[in-house]
Design an enzyme around this catalytic site. Structure first.
Site, PDB file in Angstrom:
ATOM      1  N   GLU A   1      59.548  51.286  56.545  1.00 22.49           N
ATOM      2  CA  GLU A   1      60.115  50.646  55.350  1.00 22.49           C
ATOM      3  C   GLU A   1      61.069  51.630  54.684  1.00 22.49           C
ATOM      4  O   GLU A   1      60.693  52.765  54.409  1.00 22.49           O
ATOM      5  CB  GLU A   1      58.988  50.232  54.398  1.00 22.49           C
ATOM      6  CG  GLU A   1      59.412  49.808  53.014  1.00 22.49           C
ATOM      7  CD  GLU A   1      60.427  48.658  53.015  1.00 22.49           C
ATOM      8  OE1 GLU A   1      60.180  47.624  53.652  1.00 22.49           O
ATOM      9  OE2 GLU A   1      61.488  48.817  52.384  1.00 22.49           O
TER      10      GLU A   1
ATOM     11  N   ASP B   1      65.132  40.251  56.345  1.00 22.64           N
ATOM     12  CA  ASP B   1      66.281  39.725  55.588  1.00 22.64           C
ATOM     13  C   ASP B   1      67.204  38.969  56.555  1.00 22.64           C
ATOM     14  O   ASP B   1      67.600  39.519  57.577  1.00 22.64           O
ATOM     15  CB  ASP B   1      67.038  40.895  54.948  1.00 22.64           C
ATOM     16  CG  ASP B   1      66.091  41.765  54.109  1.00 22.64           C
ATOM     17  OD1 ASP B   1      65.562  41.256  53.126  1.00 22.64           O
ATOM     18  OD2 ASP B   1      65.864  42.931  54.479  1.00 22.64           O
TER      19      ASP B   1
ATOM     20  N   THR C   1      51.545  38.193  55.813  1.00 23.34           N
ATOM     21  CA  THR C   1      52.307  39.213  55.097  1.00 23.34           C
ATOM     22  C   THR C   1      52.430  38.748  53.634  1.00 23.34           C
ATOM     23  O   THR C   1      52.074  37.611  53.310  1.00 23.34           O
ATOM     24  CB  THR C   1      53.722  39.376  55.713  1.00 23.34           C
ATOM     25  OG1 THR C   1      54.544  38.310  55.247  1.00 23.34           O
ATOM     26  CG2 THR C   1      53.696  39.374  57.224  1.00 23.34           C
TER      27      THR C   1
ATOM     28  N   GLU D   1      54.794  35.808  53.623  1.00 24.91           N
ATOM     29  CA  GLU D   1      54.172  34.649  54.257  1.00 24.91           C
ATOM     30  C   GLU D   1      53.243  33.935  53.280  1.00 24.91           C
ATOM     31  O   GLU D   1      53.239  32.711  53.174  1.00 24.91           O
ATOM     32  CB  GLU D   1      53.398  35.138  55.492  1.00 24.91           C
ATOM     33  CG  GLU D   1      52.786  34.036  56.324  1.00 24.91           C
ATOM     34  CD  GLU D   1      52.216  34.589  57.619  1.00 24.91           C
ATOM     35  OE1 GLU D   1      52.366  35.800  57.898  1.00 24.91           O
ATOM     36  OE2 GLU D   1      51.608  33.806  58.355  1.00 24.91           O
TER      37      GLU D   1
END
Ligand code: SAM
Length: 212
Positions: free
Chosen positions: A69, A118, A191, A194
């Protein structure tokens, strides 16, 4: 993702160097030593707040997970989750996926997860999509033969684009689901994104793509 800047995040993650690996380039080719075992390594690109990678770590203790990340403020939450979970098979990198080949040696990885990435809908931003052929080439390099990319997204356009991108790269696309939560898929770990989208009743698209 709405980003809240946390100026203290860098200092906070530096206190957990066994979870957020500070020098991943030095670990290239040595990840088995970092984990202290020879278990398969799966990575998640664009891990966000770490719900998925931590959940998978708990569910599959015989797999090593690495979440990547780029935003430190976001990664901080992922780190807190890993600390709380006490999972020793989950590590995090505060890095940009474009540098993947610097972190992993050829064949070091067995699977790549891409969750709610994204979509970059404008054509001129195609190269930024994590399922663009440039990224697929990097995944292929660091993966063992037969390595798999698992994709979940709420975005139909990105899903269609990705299936085309996988196919034209020569990958085999399998286990396609157009509504994951209404399918018979077992062991799904949600997630953050989600959870949000499924609460609104939106379909979640999922597929697997295998390098040949
Ligand atoms: N995977 C999480 C989920 O499903 O809840 C987060 C999804 S969020 C839309 C996408 C995340 O990917 C963001 O946190 C973003 O910072 C990260 N990201 C996007 N491009 C990246 C890159 N090139 N390298 C590392 N992280 C990236």
């Amino acid at each position: 993702m709405r980003l809240r800047n946390k100026p203290w995040a860098k200092e906070a993650i530096a206190k957990y160097p066994h979870i957020v690996i500070p020098n991943p380039k030095e670990c290239r080719g040595k990840w088995n030593e970092v984990f202290g075992n020879k278990n398969p390594i799966h990575i998640e690109v664009g891990t966000g707040k770490g719900r998925f990678v931590t959940g998978m770590g708990k569910q599959h203790q015989d797999i090593n997970y690495i979440g990547i990340e780029k935003y430190t403020s976001v990664l901080l939450t992922a780190m807190e989750r890993v600390v709380e979970s006490e999972c020793t098979n989950v590590k995090l990198l505060n890095e940009d996926v474009v540098e993947l080949l610097e972190f992993f040696d050829e064949g070091e990885i067995e699977r790549v997860y891409i969750n709610f990435t994204d979509p970059w809908p404008k054509n001129r931003h195609e190269k930024r999509r994590l399922t663009y052929k440039g990224f697929l080439c990097q995944y292929e390099t660091v993966m063992k033969s037969g390595g798999e990319v698992h994709l979940k997204t709420d975005n139909q356009g990105l899903f269609e684009y990705s299936i085309e991108s996988f196919s034209s790269y020569g990958m085999k696309v399998q286990n396609v689901s157009l509504h994951l939560h209404k399918s018979n898929f077992e062991g799904n770990v949600m997630t953050e994104y989600e959870q949000k989208f499924s609460e609104k009743g939106m379909p979640i698209y999922r597929c697997e793509a295998v390098f040949r």
